[in-house]
Design a protein around this motif. Structure first.
Motif, short mmCIF file in Angstrom:
data_model
loop_
_atom_site.label_atom_id
_atom_site.label_comp_id
_atom_site.label_asym_id
_atom_site.label_seq_id
_atom_site.Cartn_x
_atom_site.Cartn_y
_atom_site.Cartn_z
N ARG A 1 -0.53 -3.12 28.59
CA ARG A 1 -1.36 -2.44 27.83
C ARG A 1 -0.81 -1.62 26.68
NH1 ARG A 1 -0.63 0.18 32.62
NH2 ARG A 1 0.05 2.42 32.48
N ALA A 2 -1.72 -1.27 25.54
CA ALA A 2 -0.93 -0.54 24.51
C ALA A 2 -0.49 0.69 24.81
CB ALA A 2 -1.66 -0.51 23.52
N THR A 3 -1.10 1.34 25.84
CA THR A 3 -0.56 2.79 25.96
C THR A 3 0.45 2.95 27.13
OG1 THR A 3 -2.45 2.89 27.67
CG2 THR A 3 -2.93 3.56 25.70
N SER A 4 0.97 1.74 27.44
CA SER A 4 1.96 1.74 28.52
C SER A 4 3.28 2.72 28.19
CB SER A 4 2.65 0.47 28.81
OG SER A 4 3.55 0.35 29.65
N THR A 5 3.88 3.20 29.27
CA THR A 5 5.16 4.14 28.93
C THR A 5 6.46 3.43 28.55
OG1 THR A 5 5.59 4.12 31.23
CG2 THR A 5 4.14 5.87 30.72
N THR B 1 9.40 5.82 27.77
CA THR B 1 9.20 7.11 27.51
C THR B 1 10.29 8.03 28.77
OG1 THR B 1 7.45 7.07 28.83
CG2 THR B 1 6.94 7.18 26.58
N SER C 1 -0.41 -4.12 21.87
CA SER C 1 0.21 -4.48 23.03
C SER C 1 1.18 -5.61 22.67
CB SER C 1 -0.99 -5.19 24.14
OG SER C 1 -1.75 -6.04 23.40
N THR D 1 -2.75 -9.30 26.31
CA THR D 1 -1.98 -8.37 27.15
C THR D 1 -1.31 -9.20 28.16
OG1 THR D 1 -3.88 -7.88 28.32
CG2 THR D 1 -3.31 -6.36 26.52
N GLN E 1 3.67 2.31 20.82
CA GLN E 1 3.05 2.98 22.06
C GLN E 1 1.53 3.47 21.42
OE1 GLN E 1 4.63 6.25 23.94
NE2 GLN E 1 3.86 5.74 25.60
N GLY E 2 0.59 3.12 22.00
CA GLY E 2 -0.81 3.71 21.79
C GLY E 2 -1.63 2.85 20.61
N ARG E 3 -0.71 1.91 20.17
CA ARG E 3 -1.34 0.99 18.88
C ARG E 3 -1.42 -0.46 19.21
NH1 ARG E 3 -0.31 3.72 14.02
NH2 ARG E 3 0.45 5.96 14.23
N GLN F 1 8.93 2.88 19.69
CA GLN F 1 7.92 3.53 20.20
C GLN F 1 6.82 4.08 19.31
OE1 GLN F 1 9.18 7.00 22.73
NE2 GLN F 1 7.43 7.76 23.49
#
Length: 199
Positions: free
Chosen positions: A170-174, A54, A75, A130, A71-73, A67
């Motif tokens: 983590r799945a939310t990583s940038t 990002t 890992s 993860t 991302q957010g889905r 992405q």
């Protein structure tokens, strides 16, 4: 001492622009996904350098931007890098080296057998696993070379595959990045000689 003059050639088996198949784990991955004879039907295809950033730091290395899918889905990312060897090559590799840039971790397999892992749990991993810690991004400038010569017996004439289970912290990583290159050194008869000394 015994000195033998011989000739060698270095060949890229998996390059920076190689094509690979990848699986986003919206559904469970097949248990034999690392095997050379696995049928990757249903897998997506893209260029080496898969992931997202990002902030744009990894943009020079990313050729397949995932992405929206990761991302957010998820890992985890599963990748298969196929490569081909001629019959005389499969049995004559003198040196095999892997360079793998991973943010944050991975487990790598050669023709189905695990050969190396980094920042990955020591136990069996799955799509929900993860990375155990963040990657050292400073090392990406000059990533370390992993010597795989002891695994050349896993190679065969014809189809081969390097499989990588990429792991994010983590799945939310940038950011998330997997980029692998594989290089082999072969003896040749028509190139300038090198020297090897045995004691």
């Amino acid at each position: 001492d015994l000195t033998i003059r011989y000739q060698v050639s270095t060949q890229s088996l998996i390059g920076a622009d190689s094509t690979a198949h990848f699986w986003i784990p919206n559904e469970p991955v097949n248990a034999d996904w690392q095997q050379v004879d696995f049928n990757a039907i249903g897998w997506q295809q893209g260029l080496n350098g898969m992931g997202y950033d990002t902030f744009g730091t990894f943009d020079p290395d990313i050729q397949t931007n995932l992405q929206a899918q990761l991302q957010g889905r998820h890992s985890s990312l599963y990748i298969r890098y196929p490569f081909h060897l001629q019959p005389n090559q499969a049995t004559s590799i003198e040196k095999l080296t892997l360079t793998l840039i991973a943010d944050d971790g991975y487990v790598a397999y050669l023709n189905g057998r695990e050969i190396t892992r980094q920042n990955a749990p020591l136990t069996q991993i799955n799509a929900n696993s993860t990375a155990v810690q963040a990657a050292d991004e400073d090392s990406f400038v000059k990533p370390p070379t992993i010597k795989l010569t002891e695994y050349t017996n896993l190679l065969q004439a014809g189809s081969n595959v390097l499989s990588v289970h990429g792991l994010n912290q983590r799945a939310t990583s940038t950011d998330f990045l997997i980029k692998a290159t594989l290089t082999a050194t072969f003896p040749l008869s028509d190139s300038p000689p090198s020297t090897k000394t045995f004691q």
